[in-house]
Design a protein around this motif. Structure first.
Motif, mmCIF file in Angstrom:
data_model
loop_
_atom_site.group_PDB
_atom_site.id
_atom_site.type_symbol
_atom_site.label_atom_id
_atom_site.label_comp_id
_atom_site.label_asym_id
_atom_site.label_seq_id
_atom_site.Cartn_x
_atom_site.Cartn_y
_atom_site.Cartn_z
ATOM 1 N N ALA A 81 44.284 -28.643 35.775
ATOM 2 C CA ALA A 81 44.778 -29.954 36.869
ATOM 3 C C ALA A 81 44.889 -30.503 37.860
ATOM 4 O O ALA A 81 44.313 -31.564 38.431
ATOM 5 C CB ALA A 81 46.406 -30.998 36.597
ATOM 6 N N LEU A 82 44.183 -29.512 38.699
ATOM 7 C CA LEU A 82 44.692 -29.889 40.330
ATOM 8 C C LEU A 82 42.995 -29.929 41.365
ATOM 9 O O LEU A 82 42.206 -30.316 40.339
ATOM 10 C CB LEU A 82 44.286 -28.246 40.855
ATOM 11 C CG LEU A 82 45.818 -27.336 40.586
ATOM 12 C CD1 LEU A 82 45.407 -25.920 41.483
ATOM 13 C CD2 LEU A 82 47.770 -27.995 40.546
ATOM 14 N N VAL A 83 43.386 -31.158 42.248
ATOM 15 C CA VAL A 83 42.629 -31.495 43.371
ATOM 16 C C VAL A 83 42.810 -31.414 43.749
ATOM 17 O O VAL A 83 44.132 -31.190 44.624
ATOM 18 C CB VAL A 83 42.043 -32.580 42.645
ATOM 19 C CG1 VAL A 83 40.888 -33.084 40.949
ATOM 20 C CG2 VAL A 83 43.210 -33.829 42.140
ATOM 21 N N GLY A 84 41.583 -31.396 45.585
ATOM 22 C CA GLY A 84 42.450 -32.113 46.486
ATOM 23 C C GLY A 84 42.819 -32.646 47.151
ATOM 24 O O GLY A 84 42.918 -33.948 46.632
ATOM 25 N N PRO A 85 43.032 -33.107 48.508
ATOM 26 C CA PRO A 85 44.051 -34.176 49.225
ATOM 27 C C PRO A 85 42.762 -35.221 49.575
ATOM 28 O O PRO A 85 42.773 -35.927 49.737
ATOM 29 C CB PRO A 85 44.050 -33.461 51.133
ATOM 30 C CG PRO A 85 43.340 -32.046 50.876
ATOM 31 C CD PRO A 85 42.788 -31.248 48.872
ATOM 32 N N SER A 144 43.877 -34.110 37.995
ATOM 33 C CA SER A 144 44.614 -35.883 38.086
ATOM 34 C C SER A 144 45.960 -35.081 39.221
ATOM 35 O O SER A 144 47.068 -36.399 39.132
ATOM 36 C CB SER A 144 45.532 -35.332 36.402
ATOM 37 O OG SER A 144 46.298 -34.238 36.540
ATOM 38 N N THR A 145 45.577 -33.887 39.577
ATOM 39 C CA THR A 145 47.228 -33.510 40.369
ATOM 40 C C THR A 145 46.969 -33.016 41.626
ATOM 41 O O THR A 145 46.389 -31.684 41.627
ATOM 42 C CB THR A 145 48.179 -32.311 39.486
ATOM 43 O OG1 THR A 145 47.861 -32.857 38.240
ATOM 44 C CG2 THR A 145 49.065 -31.628 40.200
ATOM 45 N N PRO A 146 47.047 -34.028 42.463
ATOM 46 C CA PRO A 146 46.345 -33.379 44.464
ATOM 47 C C PRO A 146 47.431 -32.230 44.524
ATOM 48 O O PRO A 146 48.691 -32.820 44.422
ATOM 49 C CB PRO A 146 46.251 -34.876 44.307
ATOM 50 C CG PRO A 146 46.499 -35.831 44.016
ATOM 51 C CD PRO A 146 47.170 -35.229 42.580
ATOM 52 N N ILE A 147 47.328 -31.728 45.110
ATOM 53 C CA ILE A 147 47.636 -30.599 45.696
ATOM 54 C C ILE A 147 47.089 -30.601 47.490
ATOM 55 O O ILE A 147 45.487 -30.446 47.712
ATOM 56 C CB ILE A 147 47.936 -29.086 45.880
ATOM 57 C CG1 ILE A 147 48.138 -29.255 43.852
ATOM 58 C CG2 ILE A 147 48.379 -28.128 46.474
ATOM 59 C CD1 ILE A 147 50.112 -29.554 44.405
ATOM 60 N N GLY A 148 48.195 -30.481 48.630
ATOM 61 C CA GLY A 148 46.996 -30.246 49.837
ATOM 62 C C GLY A 148 48.258 -30.968 50.905
ATOM 63 O O GLY A 148 49.411 -31.675 50.559
ATOM 64 N N PRO A 149 47.620 -31.298 51.985
ATOM 65 C CA PRO A 149 46.287 -31.490 52.410
ATOM 66 C C PRO A 149 45.651 -29.851 52.950
ATOM 67 O O PRO A 149 44.870 -28.918 53.099
ATOM 68 C CB PRO A 149 45.638 -32.058 53.694
ATOM 69 C CG PRO A 149 47.500 -32.250 54.398
ATOM 70 C CD PRO A 149 48.089 -32.096 52.909
ATOM 71 N N THR A 186 41.397 -28.932 47.343
ATOM 72 C CA THR A 186 43.678 -27.949 46.806
ATOM 73 C C THR A 186 43.055 -26.418 47.807
ATOM 74 O O THR A 186 42.673 -25.467 47.344
ATOM 75 C CB THR A 186 43.347 -28.080 45.397
ATOM 76 O OG1 THR A 186 45.129 -27.488 45.524
ATOM 77 C CG2 THR A 186 42.768 -27.212 44.736
ATOM 78 N N PRO A 187 44.518 -26.140 48.132
ATOM 79 C CA PRO A 187 44.278 -25.282 48.747
ATOM 80 C C PRO A 187 44.601 -23.974 47.865
ATOM 81 O O PRO A 187 43.720 -23.047 48.254
ATOM 82 C CB PRO A 187 45.843 -24.833 49.597
ATOM 83 C CG PRO A 187 46.432 -26.664 50.046
ATOM 84 C CD PRO A 187 45.523 -27.263 48.790
ATOM 85 N N GLN A 196 50.654 -35.696 55.401
ATOM 86 C CA GLN A 196 50.565 -36.720 54.630
ATOM 87 C C GLN A 196 48.879 -36.523 53.662
ATOM 88 O O GLN A 196 47.765 -35.374 54.086
ATOM 89 C CB GLN A 196 50.145 -38.261 55.387
ATOM 90 C CG GLN A 196 50.247 -38.737 54.184
ATOM 91 C CD GLN A 196 49.330 -40.132 55.593
ATOM 92 O OE1 GLN A 196 48.469 -40.408 55.292
ATOM 93 N NE2 GLN A 196 50.976 -40.636 55.974
ATOM 94 N N MET A 197 49.120 -36.888 52.298
ATOM 95 C CA MET A 197 47.994 -36.841 51.150
ATOM 96 C C MET A 197 47.656 -37.662 50.166
ATOM 97 O O MET A 197 48.766 -38.615 50.467
ATOM 98 C CB MET A 197 48.481 -36.154 50.526
ATOM 99 C CG MET A 197 47.524 -35.482 48.994
ATOM 100 S SD MET A 197 47.866 -33.896 47.567
ATOM 101 C CE MET A 197 49.429 -34.295 47.273
ATOM 102 N N ALA A 198 46.347 -38.452 50.869
ATOM 103 C CA ALA A 198 46.246 -39.570 50.530
ATOM 104 C C ALA A 198 45.012 -39.491 49.502
ATOM 105 O O ALA A 198 44.168 -38.783 49.517
ATOM 106 C CB ALA A 198 45.955 -41.050 51.496
ATOM 107 N N ASN A 199 45.512 -40.279 47.722
ATOM 108 C CA ASN A 199 44.551 -40.607 46.443
ATOM 109 C C ASN A 199 43.974 -40.969 46.320
ATOM 110 O O ASN A 199 45.276 -41.996 46.512
ATOM 111 C CB ASN A 199 44.652 -38.535 46.024
ATOM 112 C CG ASN A 199 45.195 -37.017 46.386
ATOM 113 O OD1 ASN A 199 46.049 -37.260 47.294
ATOM 114 N ND2 ASN A 199 44.313 -36.356 46.499
ATOM 115 N N LYS A 200 42.768 -41.983 46.152
ATOM 116 C CA LYS A 200 42.820 -42.809 44.759
ATOM 117 C C LYS A 200 42.392 -42.502 43.289
ATOM 118 O O LYS A 200 42.261 -41.070 43.508
ATOM 119 C CB LYS A 200 40.969 -43.666 45.433
ATOM 120 C CG LYS A 200 41.236 -44.497 44.703
ATOM 121 C CD LYS A 200 39.711 -45.512 45.640
ATOM 122 C CE LYS A 200 39.308 -46.110 44.922
ATOM 123 N NZ LYS A 200 37.852 -46.875 45.943
#
Length: 314
Positions: free
Chosen positions: A137-141, A210-215, A98-99, A304-308
């Motif tokens: 909560a933050l995770v990366g792309p 739980s919360t992706p931020i990026g890429p 995450t940036p 675009q940001m894609a997470n599983k």
């Protein structure tokens, strides 16, 4: 300019600031390129205090605000003129985080699209509905969205996310865009069953990882008007959300004016501006995220940001 937080896959060590000249191009180390630029200018005094004057740590970099953003743009111009990107890392060889991993504030805006308010069976608000997330909560792309197995109604929310570039207090909307470092993509994953069991939403909004931020953070100069961007979300390839930021009830300049009248914003703070309609809770029948689902968010001029989704067993 696309600013990233990265590390070489399979190597120890801290995350570093980098940049990419295009969506699929090489990742170039920002501080090292700055050092080369200073040497090219025969400015050895600056090189001797590189970490102090131009930090490699992403959180320290964004805390430096627009002053460092401007220097980064000079670095990018130098890199482009001197083919420095030829010495960068191949995209497949780096991990993007995450940036901004530890902002002092993550301020979120609820019910900021009229159609989303309607699908949630809510009135259009008279004032921005503000709530908070925390850095946990933050995770990366490239990370998983972690879903505890006791959460039954995990939802997705595509959101334009603002990165603050200058300290902002009592800012007028006419000046608001000058206080923005750049923009990134956010997915405000929400545990609806936890969110709705009390009047306050916090417990459903800031679960660990739980919360992706990026890429990346795209600098404000490349985005231009934040009120003219398409925003889309897909679950396992199916279009779920499709809107434009022109549909925001409270646009980005208004949000900065409103929030800064209440809270002093600092460089590196994040504002998640709200999600359009099409969330899982608003569907008939409702459709929530499951283990193994893929969520993709696209925003015009950002990418675009894609997470599983990964379910955690208790």
């Amino acid at each position: 300019m696309k600013l990233v937080s990265y590390k070489i896959k399979g190597t120890p060590g801290p995350l570093r600031m980098g940049f990419s000249l295009d969506d699929k191009g090489k990742i170039v180390d920002l501080q090292e390129t700055w050092r080369q630029m200073q040497l090219n200018r025969q400015d050895r005094d600056s090189v001797d205090v590189t970490e102090t004057s131009f930090p490699s740590n992403p959180d320290q970099f964004f805390a430096g605000g627009n002053r460092l953003i401007k220097q980064a743009m000079d670095v990018m111009a130098f890199a482009a003129a001197n083919n420095i990107d030829d010495n960068g890392y191949n995209r497949d060889d780096v991990y993007l985080a995450t940036p901004v991993s530890s902002p002092s504030k993550i301020i979120c805006v609820g019910k900021n699209y009229a159609a989303h308010a309607a699908e949630m069976q809510s009135d259009v608000p008279d004032y921005p509905v503000l709530f908070a997330k925390f850095a946990n909560a933050l995770v990366g792309p490239e990370d998983m969205i972690e879903k505890p197995d006791f959460v039954r109604k995990l939802d997705y929310e595509a959101e334009l996310t603002v990165v603050i570039g200058k300290e902002a207090s009592n800012i007028k909307r006419e000046e608001a865009l000058d206080y923005i470092a750049g923009y990134t993509i956010g997915n405000d994953s929400s545990a609806r069953d936890l969110q709705k069991r009390t009047p306050q939403w916090l417990q459903g909004k800031t679960l660990d990882r739980s919360t992706p931020i990026g890429p990346w953070v795209v600098t404000a100069d490349e985005v231009g008007d934040p009120g003219q961007l398409s925003i889309n979300a897909y679950v396992n390839g199916e279009v779920r959300q499709a809107a434009t930021t022109e549909q925001l009830i409270f646009d980005v300049p208004f949000l900065i004016e409103f929030i800064s009248s209440l809270i002093t914003l600092k460089p590196g703070d994040l504002i998640m501006t709200g999600t359009p309609d099409g969330v899982g809770m608003g569907m008939d029948p409702q459709q929530f995220l499951k283990d193994g689902d893929h969520v993709t968010v696209e925003i015009d001029k950002i990418g675009q940001m894609a997470n599983k989704v990964k379910e955690l067993k208790s």
